[in-house]
Design an enzyme around this catalytic site. Sequence first.
Site, PDB file in Angstrom:
ATOM      1  N   GLU A  43      51.792  38.146  47.709  1.00 47.10           N
ATOM      2  CA  GLU A  43      52.635  38.986  47.070  1.00 47.10           C
ATOM      3  C   GLU A  43      52.535  40.102  47.906  1.00 47.10           C
ATOM      4  OE1 GLU A  43      53.310  39.765  42.638  1.00 47.10           O
ATOM      5  OE2 GLU A  43      51.970  38.564  42.588  1.00 47.10           O
ATOM      6  N   LYS A 121      61.120  39.499  41.595  1.00 45.08           N
ATOM      7  CA  LYS A 121      60.412  38.932  41.233  1.00 45.08           C
ATOM      8  C   LYS A 121      60.955  38.910  39.927  1.00 45.08           C
ATOM      9  CE  LYS A 121      55.364  38.814  39.729  1.00 45.08           C
ATOM     10  NZ  LYS A 121      54.100  39.919  39.701  1.00 45.08           N
ATOM     11  N   TYR A 127      49.779  43.108  31.338  1.00 43.50           N
ATOM     12  CA  TYR A 127      49.002  42.496  30.358  1.00 43.50           C
ATOM     13  C   TYR A 127      47.487  42.409  32.021  1.00 43.50           C
ATOM     14  CZ  TYR A 127      49.640  38.032  32.541  1.00 43.50           C
ATOM     15  OH  TYR A 127      49.315  37.061  33.036  1.00 43.50           O
ATOM     16  N   CYS A 157      54.725  34.456  41.937  1.00 47.62           N
ATOM     17  CA  CYS A 157      53.042  34.527  41.124  1.00 47.62           C
ATOM     18  C   CYS A 157      53.776  34.939  39.496  1.00 47.62           C
ATOM     19  CB  CYS A 157      52.888  35.940  41.825  1.00 47.62           C
ATOM     20  SG  CYS A 157      51.364  36.020  40.572  1.00 47.62           S
ATOM     21  N   SER A 183      46.639  37.681  42.595  1.00 51.82           N
ATOM     22  CA  SER A 183      45.575  37.323  41.233  1.00 51.82           C
ATOM     23  C   SER A 183      45.037  37.869  41.568  1.00 51.82           C
ATOM     24  CB  SER A 183      46.571  35.359  40.839  1.00 51.82           C
ATOM     25  OG  SER A 183      45.731  35.898  39.560  1.00 51.82           O
ATOM     26  N   SER A 300      14.053  50.817  42.123  1.00 57.96           N
ATOM     27  CA  SER A 300      13.375  51.047  41.467  1.00 57.96           C
ATOM     28  C   SER A 300      12.324  49.946  40.981  1.00 57.96           C
ATOM     29  CB  SER A 300      14.648  50.651  39.717  1.00 57.96           C
ATOM     30  OG  SER A 300      14.374  49.971  39.539  1.00 57.96           O
ATOM     31  N   ILE A 303      15.706  44.363  38.215  1.00 58.75           N
ATOM     32  CA  ILE A 303      16.229  43.925  38.594  1.00 58.75           C
ATOM     33  C   ILE A 303      17.245  44.148  38.642  1.00 58.75           C
ATOM     34  CG2 ILE A 303      17.115  43.090  36.586  1.00 58.75           C
ATOM     35  CD1 ILE A 303      16.764  40.477  36.984  1.00 58.75           C
ATOM     36  N   ASN A 381      16.216  61.669  30.774  1.00 58.58           N
ATOM     37  CA  ASN A 381      17.665  62.057  31.212  1.00 58.58           C
ATOM     38  C   ASN A 381      17.491  62.955  32.380  1.00 58.58           C
ATOM     39  OD1 ASN A 381      18.891  59.982  29.052  1.00 58.58           O
ATOM     40  ND2 ASN A 381      19.608  61.654  28.123  1.00 58.58           N
ATOM     41  N   THR A 405      23.508  50.659  40.039  1.00 61.20           N
ATOM     42  CA  THR A 405      23.134  50.194  39.605  1.00 61.20           C
ATOM     43  C   THR A 405      23.452  49.542  38.302  1.00 61.20           C
ATOM     44  OG1 THR A 405      20.868  50.654  39.645  1.00 61.20           O
ATOM     45  CG2 THR A 405      21.461  50.125  41.219  1.00 61.20           C
ATOM     46  N   LYS A 526      31.705  58.319  28.241  1.00 61.32           N
ATOM     47  CA  LYS A 526      30.765  58.206  29.423  1.00 61.32           C
ATOM     48  C   LYS A 526      31.316  56.956  30.298  1.00 61.32           C
ATOM     49  CE  LYS A 526      26.145  58.357  27.818  1.00 61.32           C
ATOM     50  NZ  LYS A 526      24.165  57.480  27.494  1.00 61.32           N
TER      51      LYS A 526
END
Length: 555
Positions: A43, A121, A127, A157, A183, A300, A303, A381, A405, A526
Amino acid sequence: MSLKLCVAQLNLLVGDTEGNARKIIEASRAAYAAGARLVVTPELAISGYPAEDLWLRPAFMAACDDAVKTVARELAGLKGLHVVVGHPHGMSIASKSVQVQRRLNAASVVSEGRVLETYAKRELPNYQVFDEYRYFTPGQGTCVFQVEGVNVGLLICEDAWFEQPAQLAVAAGAELLVVPNASPFHLGKSGERVQQMADRARAVSLPLVYAHLVGGQDEVVFDGASFAVNADGSLAGRATSFREELFYVDVERTAGAPLRMTGTVTLEPEPEAELWDALVMGVRDYVGKNGFPGVLLGLSGGIDSALVLAVAVDALGADKVRAVMMPSPYTADISWLDARDMSVRLGVRYDEISIVPMFEAFRGALAQEFAGLPEDTTEENIQARIRGVILMALSNKFGSIVLTTGNKSEMATGYCTLYGDMAGGFAVIKDLLKTMVFRLARWRNANDPYGRGANPIPDRIITRPPSAELRPGQVDQDSLPPYEILDAVLSRYMEYDQGVEEIVAAGFERAVVERIARLIRINEYKRRQAPVGIRVSHRSFGKDWRYPITGKFRA
């Protein structure tokens, strides 16, 4: 009678009309040489998807028109070849003596130098990440064309998710449906597509070919995995996920029965493998398509940064990845030991830059202002923002993009520092809940999908309690509910729009649910300032999350 059909599962670049046309031409020539007489592209292949407000620019639409003509002209000598080319199409219509410009999400059938048909189309999605009513007008016609004696019906589609477009194609004589698609990936979407298209094929008793885009585009990723289903809904073939491919299907006619297709069926990958491939492709294409020479990140010993480092190396190779450890007064010895260990395992450049002198300088400069006040998140901070300044300085000097991260659990609750650990250009795991971060880390240690080495993440990084290490003895669970509870509530509230009362009725403690809902609400400011990142769930903090910063609703 037999027809060889090729899906050109291509990784295209938004706005590169000439380059995209060249890819289509080269793929079509290769498919023709292999015996295909019908090639189907994704598409809006000419413009790339989604091209967003580029579609509103007349000059861009004109460039797309020129590219379609180039494809037709360059393939004119290939007798009998038909290529379905996805592209935006502009047309003028008269309305009360005024010329009105309409834009259509279209696909044209080109053969032997001519555009034979153009289909628009009919069903425009509006949405999740889709916003097609902003750009396009719904089409009204049908398109059935003939190749090697086969009547091919064209849908695009979303058309195939509704009954009427396919029924109209059948009424116009279609024997085979081909469906160009773009998609976006989310976990579980591949199975949904196959099931839905199988249902559509059974409903109209016609075989169907799903031709899908592959590649990363800003925050969305397209997984490819094009496929074909027969009229009975059975899977006739499936292309590889997350890879460019010319995917071939043979179409056979048997007297008194629907057309029958056969092709190679690639096995569907396990969920963790799909997620990993999506993250790798998202990083590779964002970095490569935007021309960055490499990436850098703050490592750091935790994980989240470990997972991002592993993804980056799989995506780009160790030579394009740099890790920087920035210890503070509260960094545990095991953090920098594990960071060093992981950098050695993956072979990346690793540097240590202490933030202690800068942190002391900030505290000294602010001592008079803060006199008599206890240390709190302000000082935490400051540390995070010092690290952000260092990483951005290295990015400015050397041109590499900073990978942030933060994960989805942190982004949801505001457990992140604006202009600190949120500073950067691309947020690799912003749509991964923390529980999934752990799950993927364990999966990657047990698997080596890109040949970069197994077990890249030291076990201690996975097993130790997560901590921001911005104050003595700090762990994440001092500030947040246990991640198993937090993520379950987040998923219900944010991804599935369940209200507080509904979540409490499901067995969660009211105080916890109300607290999490409040954190999500108050940290929208934020998230509006966070870097773009890879969408892998059916609802991410991005295009499909549009909540007001200022508002009163609380349920």
